[in-house]
Enzyme design. Structure first.
Site, short mmCIF file in Angstrom:
data_model
loop_
_atom_site.label_atom_id
_atom_site.label_comp_id
_atom_site.label_asym_id
_atom_site.label_seq_id
_atom_site.Cartn_x
_atom_site.Cartn_y
_atom_site.Cartn_z
CB CYS A 97 -4.13 24.98 5.70
SG CYS A 97 -4.95 24.98 4.09
NE ARG B 85 -1.78 20.88 9.37
CZ ARG B 85 -2.61 19.95 9.80
NH1 ARG B 85 -2.13 18.86 10.37
NH2 ARG B 85 -3.92 20.08 9.65
CD1 TRP C 141 -4.03 20.61 0.11
CD2 TRP C 141 -1.85 20.57 -0.35
NE1 TRP C 141 -3.81 19.64 -0.83
CE2 TRP C 141 -2.49 19.59 -1.14
CE3 TRP C 141 -0.47 20.74 -0.49
CZ2 TRP C 141 -1.81 18.78 -2.03
CZ3 TRP C 141 0.21 19.93 -1.37
CH2 TRP C 141 -0.45 18.96 -2.13
CG ASN D 174 -6.82 22.79 8.26
OD1 ASN D 174 -6.86 22.49 7.08
ND2 ASN D 174 -6.62 21.89 9.22
N GLY D 175 -9.68 23.68 6.57
CA GLY D 175 -10.92 22.94 6.43
C GLY D 175 -11.64 23.33 5.15
CD GLU E 273 -2.35 0.73 -4.77
OE1 GLU E 273 -1.83 1.47 -3.92
OE2 GLU E 273 -2.02 0.73 -5.98
CE LYS F 103 0.37 2.15 -1.93
NZ LYS F 103 0.75 2.14 -3.34
CD GLU G 16 4.54 1.60 -3.96
OE1 GLU G 16 5.04 2.24 -4.91
OE2 GLU G 16 3.38 1.78 -3.60
CG HIS H 172 -5.67 -19.24 -17.55
ND1 HIS H 172 -5.94 -19.91 -18.73
CD2 HIS H 172 -6.87 -19.08 -16.93
CE1 HIS H 172 -7.24 -20.13 -18.82
NE2 HIS H 172 -7.82 -19.64 -17.74
CE LYS I 144 3.42 11.16 -2.75
NZ LYS I 144 2.76 9.93 -2.34
#
Length: 608
Positions: free
Chosen positions: A2, A27, A74, A98-99, A481, A485, A488, A504, A603
């Site tokens: 946050c 944030r 957030w 925040n936390g 993955e 990355k 993209e 193969h 996104k």
């Protein structure tokens, strides 16, 4: 994650607080609020949604005052709503935070038994009640006593109606900066909030508390001992400041992973025993665990790779069969899912259209749905029967990084939780599994220390047109993955394969120009992966190997070797993906690509 801002000085506080919150809205944007003291009267104003809603409210009904605190949220505890928005007020005390407070449930129970009433679902309100409980005319001492009761992470700002000339700020495991102006002082969770007013700042360390008044700033620790701080001059511009000095949001988010991982598992581990995973809102117990015959995990893109890792983890720990589906395929194949199965839907945004469609299909067939999601009150969270939230904070870069590693953490915790219920995990085993997880943030930090070497590797291979990524077992999804990355954000063609499948087909592509990234920890399949490396070298391929720290057996076979801290087999994917994120990032930067907004990608994929 946050955003916090505070001001005390001779100017009107509201415009400064709103401007600071605008700079911090990246944030968190679930809700926002401010509190000021004007003529010894405390006022709080809060609004749901983006900051513009709060600003409109203040236009219609202005607030005054030369002191105030603000917050953009957030959500981590409690859905986005006005009652859960910050600041939180208890009598004459107002708090922004925040936390994550890990022991808030036991503290809340204690406070309710003492006669306190709670108006929100947040962990933060506990802080406000504790400060009020201990307030006897000295706000500094009250905050100090309250914080000594708290377990977890916090950056807080506190104002008090009875002491209208002070802001008290403190931190532990969450950042907090103090800004020094001419006759005015600032507190903020990140520098962008105050950069338009001062460039003279210092940062609080864990366990430190600052008291801001019109005369200056006093620093103490939580025992009251006075401390001194070195003031620094910030040279960043506002754009760089939003990224905390990093060149791109993606790089910032890669470096935020130790904190994001820590925030995701903190609060779910019992403080008393250290061997129990607690999911407050998950209605699974020792009786109904027997009804779960199968688990379906559905996701898209990077989240699908997390699902693949989750299959290995859950099946090994819980002994429950797991089936993995890509969201866009699930509902078109007439899946055999019913009330004897549960679906786990994974999505960072909670708005992925294909995953939503799969979720609805499962519910129509009578299945229970648990989602793993990063955004409270998103569509997937609302549609699910229960939600396990990752606490990665907002992810701005399109290429997912911290969301991926926190999803694996959530799956690992879910597996331990289910394993304890169905008796496949003993108390001692649970302790070991959790102990391994607690080490992960520090181990990720040590991998980030190798960034310079990874950048050197990127310099050599940024001009290549093809990459091959190989992994075995639980690290096969990490090969997928790593390749994703690179594809993209750098637009290099890359493929991830289970290493045993190389013969193969993919082996035909290997020559002296092709880099082959091999995930080769010294684990149960190490000898097998060494055979694959020999096959690559026999065809003059270039090997970039990732292996366990201390394993020197690869250095004479690989062209480049990255050493990764030793961990359990089940947690290797979290560590081994981080250097692959950095490699993709540095290659993309060297190729001049738009790392944060790669072409043709969004996104959140909200259409089928």
């Amino acid at each position: 994650m946050c955003g916090i801002v505070g001001y005390i000085g001779k100017k009107d506080a509201v415009p400064i607080l709103l401007d600071g919150l605008r700079r911090l809205e990246y944030r968190g944007y679930d809700s926002a609020g401010i509190s000021t003291i004007d003529k010894n009267q405390l006022t709080v104003r809060r609004s749901v949604g983006k900051l513009v809603n709060l600003a409109e409210s203040l236009k219609d009904n202005p607030m005054g005052g030369k002191i105030g605190i603000g917050h953009t949220r957030w959500a981590t505890h409690g859905k986005p709503s006005e009652q859960n928005a910050h600041p939180h007020r208890v009598n004459g005390i107002v708090v922004v935070h925040n936390g994550i407070i890990e022991n808030y449930i036991s503290l809340k129970k204690e406070l309710i038994e003492e006669g306190n009433s709670f108006t929100s679902d947040t962990d933060t309100e506990v802080i406000a009640h504790l400060v009020d409980k201990y307030f006897e005319g000295d706000i500094e001492e009250a905050v100090r006593k309250a914080l000594n009761r708290i377990v977890g992470a916090y950056a807080i700002g506190v104002i008090c109606e009875e002491e209208p000339d002070k802001i008290v700020a403190a931190r532990k495991h969450s950042p907090l900066a103090i800004g020094l102006g001419k006759g005015e002082f600032f507190v903020a969770s990140d520098i962008p909030a105050i950069l338009g007013y001062t460039r003279e700042v210092f940062f609080l360390e864990d366990g430190e508390m600052a008291v801001l008044s019109i005369e200056g700033v006093k620093i103490t620790d939580l025992s009251g001992k006075t401390k001194s701080k070195e003031v620094k001059k910030v040279l960043w511009d506002l754009v760089m400041a939003e990224k905390s000095g990093y060149k791109h949001f993606m790089l910032k988010e890669i470096y935020e992973q130790p904190r994001a991982i820590w925030d995701t598992f903190r609060g779910r581990t019992s403080q008393e025993t250290g061997n129990v995973i607690l999911f407050e809102n998950l209605d699974i117990n020792e009786k109904n665990i027997k009804d779960i015959k199968k688990i379906f995990i559905v996701a898209c893109g990077t989240s699908w790779h997390a699902a693949l890792v989750g299959k290995y983890i859950i099946e090994e720990i819980c002994k429950i069969p797991v089936e993995i589906d890509i969201g866009s395929e699930f509902r078109y194949r007439k899946p055999l899912i019913d009330k004897g199965a549960i679906m786990v839907a994974i999505s960072q945004s909670g708005e992925t259209a294909d995953t939503i469609a799969a979720l609805k299909e499962a519910k129509e067939k009578g299945s229970r749905v648990i989602s793993i999601c990063n955004v409270m009150e998103s569509s997937i969270a609302r549609e699910s029967d229960e939600v396990i939230y990752t606490h990665a904070g907002p992810e701005i870069g399109v290429a997912s990084t911290k969301a991926f590693t926190t999803q694996i953490v959530a799956l690992y915790q879910l597996a331990i939780f289910l394993g304890r219920l169905n008796k496949t995990v003993s108390e001692e085993d649970a302790k070991i599994l959790i102990r391994d997880l607690v080490k992960i943030p520090e181990q990720v930090e040590s991998i980030l220390d190798q960034d310079e070497y990874i950048e050197e590797i990127s310099r050599v291979y940024s001009d290549r047109s093809d990459f091959l990524y190989l992994g075995r077992g639980i690290n096969y999804p990490i090969a997928l993955e790593g390749a994703l990355k690179l594809k993209e954000i750098s637009y290099i063609h890359a493929e991830g394969y289970p290493a045993g499948e190389m013969k193969h087909g993919p082996i035909a592509l290997i020559d002296e120009k092709m880099p082959v990234v091999v995930i080769a920890p010294k684990d149960r399949v190490y000898e097998k992966i060494m055979g694959n490396i020999e096959e690559v070298k026999a065809r003059d391929g270039i090997v970039i190997a990732l292996t366990t720290e201390g394993n020197r057996g690869l250095e004479d076979r690989a062209d480049h070797t990255l050493f990764i801290p030793e961990t359990s087999y089940l947690l290797e994917p979290i560590l081994y993906v981080v250097p692959l994120q950095l490699l993709a990032y540095h290659i993309a930067v060297r190729r001049g690509c738009d790392v944060d907004q790669p072409r043709n990608l969004a996104k959140s994929v909200t259409v089928e």
